[in-house]
Enzyme design. Structure first.
Site: not given
Ligand code: NAD
Length: 364
Positions: A143, A192, A224, A248, A252
């Protein structure tokens, strides 16, 4: 008894509605516990673009820096969606995080027992309870990384860069381990590392920091797999530390399994002694804005975090959290958490944003 200066950024969409409801609760806390909260209402986001031409006016940044803590509603909406990147409302959020040095985002995700019917998972899973605390890195990664458009092998292309320094990973890992010491003493680091070099560095640094916290059990999981396990066995998660983007997305997902995005508060923290920023994790919800339908509990729980972390008012913070639980136990629900029988004779009572705020204040 204390005197505190709170910077309030209502923002766009449902932002003003939820921050107003939270202020009703703050005012009650002030009265009940004898504090003096003064509010400095500031512009940021779409409304700031409309009024000043800039999503984050320098006067807003300056006032936030002088405050004891910042309360933010939400920014953004379709009216500003077609503006260029630098001029979009979301630029205000990223700008505030970087100007205030807010590198750690703490996002608790709790399933209240009275809201178990709002959990979309199998009752056998929901009944085991969910109490997760995400520690999301907030000022690094993709970001904030290098980005742009260029001519590539297949013609015009766009790129965003994921980059993390040792220093950035070290400080967020420390935040997670410190938090773990106050909870169940476990940290799950999500990355990851099977694919990304930035994740391999992330893992190395987290392992190094862990050596200073021998009491804390450290585990690693690929993002994942983490997104699957969060659905299958959320009750096993405690403190989860991860990157800006993975945090992020995963938080959620956690919002959904704990009922609604309208229930999740957050604290964004920087160096000790500097003002923290407190905000619900949801956005400006343009689809329900101005209709008195938004759930203000995420914002109300965010002020509880503000009182506890930035102002050191533990009793006041716990009183707000207990009041929220009592209101839920009594069956009051905004539309997003009103599952089951909502007919007139049922225990579940549908209320709007303002009434939910007043009910929590009354319960205090
Ligand atoms: P959103 O969180 O605003 O809404 C997603 C869904 O959740 C919508 O159906 C909405 O009605 C519902 N919802 C959200 N908050 C709710 C609440 N308190 N009570 C009841 N229902 C609620 O996400 P989005 O639709 O992806 O984004 C809308 C705008 O918000 C965009 O402009 C986006 O950039 C912005 N946004 C801002 C922030 C922020 O300010 N921190 C965060 C995320 C998105």
């Amino acid at each position: 008894m204390g005197k505190y200066k709170i910077a309030v950024i209502p923002g766009d969409g449902i932002g003003p509605e939820v921050t107003n409801a939270a202020r009703v609760v703050m005012d009650l806390v002030a009265k009940k516990f004898g504090h003096d909260f003064s509010y400095d209402e500031l512009l940021a986001g779409g409304i700031a673009i409309d009024v000043t031409g800039n999503p984050l006016p320098s006067s807003t940044v300056a006032a936030c820096k002088k405050s004891d803590a910042v309360l933010l509603g939400a920014v953004g909406g379709p009216a500003w969606d077609n503006l260029p990147g630098e001029m979009r409302p979301e630029k205000a959020l990223l700008g505030l995080r970087s100007e205030l040095g807010l590198f750690a985002n703490i996002r608790p995700a709790i399933l209240y027992s009275s809201l178990s019917e709002a959990c979309p998972l199998h009752p056998d899973i929901a009944s085991k309870g969910i109490d997760i605390c995400f520690v999301r890195e907030l000022t690094g990664g993709m970001y904030f990384g290098d980005r742009g458009r260029r001519e590539g092998k297949f013609g015009n292309e766009a790129y965003d860069t994921e980059a993390y320094s040792v220093m950035e990973v070290d400080r967020i890992a420390r935040t997670a381990f410190e938090l773990a010491m106050t909870r169940k003493k476990t940290v799950l680091s999500v990355d990851k590392a099977n694919v990304l070099e930035s994740s391999r560095l992330w893992r190395e640094v987290v392992i190094n920091v862990a050596k200073e916290y021998p009491e804390v059990k450290l585990e690693h999981m690929y993002v994942d797999n983490a997104s699957m396990q969060l659905i299958k066995r959320p009750f096993d998660f405690d403190v989860v530390v991860t990157t800006n983007m993975f945090g992020d997305i995963l938080s959620d997902e956690a919002a959904m399994i704990t009922g609604s995005i309208g229930m999740l508060p957050s604290a964004s923290l920087g160096e000790k002694g500097k003002p923290g920023m407190y905000e619900p994790i949801h956005g400006s919800a343009p689809d329900i804005a101005g209709q008195d339908k938004a759930n203000p509990l995420a914002t109300i729980l965010s002020i509880a975090m503000m009182l506890r972390i930035s102002l050191g008012l533990e009793a006041e913070a716990s009183a707000i959290e207990a009041a929220v639980e009592k209101v839920l136990e009594k069956g009051y629900r905004t539309g997003d958490i009103a599952y089951g029988n909502t007919s007139e004779d049922s225990k579940i009572k549908l209320v709007g944003t303002r009434e939910m705020g007043s009910l929590v204040a009354k319960e205090l």
